[in-house]
Scaffold this motif. Structure first.
Motif, mmCIF file in Angstrom:
data_model
loop_
_atom_site.group_PDB
_atom_site.id
_atom_site.type_symbol
_atom_site.label_atom_id
_atom_site.label_comp_id
_atom_site.label_asym_id
_atom_site.label_seq_id
_atom_site.Cartn_x
_atom_site.Cartn_y
_atom_site.Cartn_z
ATOM 1 N N GLU A 1 6.838 1.864 7.928
ATOM 2 C CA GLU A 1 6.699 0.472 8.352
ATOM 3 C C GLU A 1 5.376 -0.115 7.867
ATOM 4 O O GLU A 1 5.317 -1.275 7.418
ATOM 5 C CB GLU A 1 6.779 0.389 9.876
ATOM 6 C CG GLU A 1 6.812 -1.024 10.428
ATOM 7 C CD GLU A 1 8.075 -1.765 10.052
ATOM 8 O OE1 GLU A 1 8.055 -3.010 10.065
ATOM 9 O OE2 GLU A 1 9.084 -1.102 9.730
ATOM 10 N N LYS A 2 4.318 0.675 7.929
ATOM 11 C CA LYS A 2 3.005 0.224 7.459
ATOM 12 C C LYS A 2 3.056 -0.123 5.973
ATOM 13 O O LYS A 2 2.562 -1.170 5.539
ATOM 14 C CB LYS A 2 1.968 1.319 7.715
ATOM 15 C CG LYS A 2 0.590 1.018 7.136
ATOM 16 C CD LYS A 2 -0.341 2.203 7.334
ATOM 17 C CE LYS A 2 -1.674 1.978 6.644
ATOM 18 N NZ LYS A 2 -2.566 3.164 6.763
ATOM 19 N N ARG A 3 3.679 0.752 5.184
ATOM 20 C CA ARG A 3 3.755 0.505 3.740
ATOM 21 C C ARG A 3 4.648 -0.693 3.429
ATOM 22 O O ARG A 3 4.365 -1.471 2.513
ATOM 23 C CB ARG A 3 4.286 1.746 3.026
ATOM 24 C CG ARG A 3 3.352 2.929 3.101
ATOM 25 C CD ARG A 3 3.791 4.008 2.152
ATOM 26 N NE ARG A 3 3.087 5.254 2.391
ATOM 27 C CZ ARG A 3 3.237 6.346 1.669
ATOM 28 N NH1 ARG A 3 4.083 6.345 0.658
ATOM 29 N NH2 ARG A 3 2.561 7.439 1.948
ATOM 30 N N ALA A 4 5.723 -0.854 4.203
ATOM 31 C CA ALA A 4 6.611 -1.997 3.987
ATOM 32 C C ALA A 4 5.872 -3.307 4.259
ATOM 33 O O ALA A 4 6.019 -4.284 3.513
ATOM 34 C CB ALA A 4 7.841 -1.877 4.881
ATOM 35 N N ASN A 5 5.063 -3.330 5.319
ATOM 36 C CA ASN A 5 4.287 -4.530 5.640
ATOM 37 C C ASN A 5 3.238 -4.810 4.571
ATOM 38 O O ASN A 5 3.012 -5.971 4.189
ATOM 39 C CB ASN A 5 3.611 -4.370 7.003
ATOM 40 C CG ASN A 5 4.603 -4.427 8.152
ATOM 41 O OD1 ASN A 5 5.669 -5.037 8.023
ATOM 42 N ND2 ASN A 5 4.270 -3.793 9.269
ATOM 43 N N GLU A 6 2.585 -3.752 4.083
ATOM 44 C CA GLU A 6 1.582 -3.927 3.030
ATOM 45 C C GLU A 6 2.226 -4.474 1.761
ATOM 46 O O GLU A 6 1.658 -5.335 1.082
ATOM 47 C CB GLU A 6 0.894 -2.591 2.745
ATOM 48 C CG GLU A 6 -0.029 -2.126 3.859
ATOM 49 C CD GLU A 6 -0.585 -0.740 3.605
ATOM 50 O OE1 GLU A 6 -0.073 -0.050 2.681
ATOM 51 O OE2 GLU A 6 -1.524 -0.330 4.318
ATOM 52 N N ARG A 7 3.418 -3.977 1.448
ATOM 53 C CA ARG A 7 4.118 -4.466 0.263
ATOM 54 C C ARG A 7 4.496 -5.936 0.425
ATOM 55 O O ARG A 7 4.367 -6.731 -0.512
ATOM 56 C CB ARG A 7 5.374 -3.630 0.022
ATOM 57 C CG ARG A 7 6.217 -4.119 -1.149
ATOM 58 C CD ARG A 7 7.471 -3.297 -1.324
ATOM 59 N NE ARG A 7 7.166 -1.933 -1.722
ATOM 60 C CZ ARG A 7 8.105 -1.006 -1.943
ATOM 61 N NH1 ARG A 7 9.388 -1.308 -1.771
ATOM 62 N NH2 ARG A 7 7.759 0.211 -2.313
#
Length: 259
Positions: free
Chosen positions: A237-243
């Motif tokens: 979820e963290k990486r998806a938000n950063e993307r």
């Protein structure tokens, strides 16, 4: 294979039977010297039962890879890489001891709580059957192709796993093809190469895609490992938000903000 009760631990175990004889004794001695956590521990004393030796025992609750693949078809990427890395490390050490497998396939790969056990290493040699390193490497390629894609490659065909499943690292896909083509190439792959490649894929979490993390989280949840699954889901979820933030910043032309 026999079922027995380990009275000391109060657990049911499966016993593997080997032919009695000098050849078996030599193979079992070399197996003992490996001391790998991914091999079943040999019994302290070889018991004789109807002319054969009882050589290994493991928990009866272990599940075979064949059972899992029959039900689920393939493994999530992180789990597949971990399992293949452990098998490759065993086979690399076995090669140094002059040991071969001869029947490397999902049915002889067991695991319990994500812990791999490779059964029957050296059994063919104990029976006097000649096995080459190339034979085991091709078998590993077939096994790897199946756990990564859910499909068994056709005989004499070496289709890259990446053609059947997205998000596979090109280096891993090429290594599987090299295993399958080992008898048709001037530079055959080695267990050492495979072990290094797979161990490097196991280590760096930053190299995993968001889908890799989500697939592994789903796998862990189905194994009852809720805490580990939640950690991976949070990372995904963290990486998806950063993307998403990066993409929005690119579209609007505004600088990306970091807390």
């Amino acid at each position: 294979m026999w079922l027995a009760l380990d009275e000391e631990r109060g657990q049911q175990v499966q016993l593997r039977l080997w032919p009695a004889g000098t050849e078996s004794a030599q193979v079992l001695k070399r197996l003992t010297s490996l001391s790998s956590p991914f091999l079943p521990p040999p019994l302290d004393q070889l018991a004789t039962l109807d002319g054969v030796w009882v050589s290994h025992a493991h928990h009866a609750s272990c599940v075979s890879l064949e059972t899992w693949l029959t039900r689920e078809h393939y493994l999530p990427f992180l789990e597949a890489v971990r399992l293949l890395s452990e098998i490759a490390s065993v086979m690399e050490a076995a090669e140094i001891e002059g040991l071969r497998h001869g029947s490397l396939q999902p049915a002889v790969v067991l695991w319990r709580n994500s812990h791999t056990l490779l059964m029957d290493l050296g059994l063919c040699q104990a029976k006097g059957i000649e096995v080459t390193a190339a034979h085991d490497l091709v078998a590993f390629g077939v096994l790897a192709h199946r756990v990564l894609t859910g499909q068994i490659p056709e005989e004499n065909q070496a289709n890259a796993p990446s053609r059947l499943r997205e998000h596979l690292p090109p280096g891993l896909s090429r290594a599987v093809v090299r295993c399958l083509c080992i008898n048709r190439t001037a530079t055959p792959v080695t267990w050492h190469e495979l072990s290094i490649l797979l161990s490097n894929l196991v280590t760096p979490a930053q190299g995993y895609t968001i889908q890799h993390l989500r697939d592994q989280a789903d796998w862990l949840r189905r194994q009852g490992q809720e805490k580990q699954a939640s950690v991976l889901e949070q990372e995904a979820e963290k990486r998806a938000n950063e993307r998403l933030q990066s993409e929005q910043a690119r579209i609007t032309g505004s600088p990306e903000r970091h807390n």
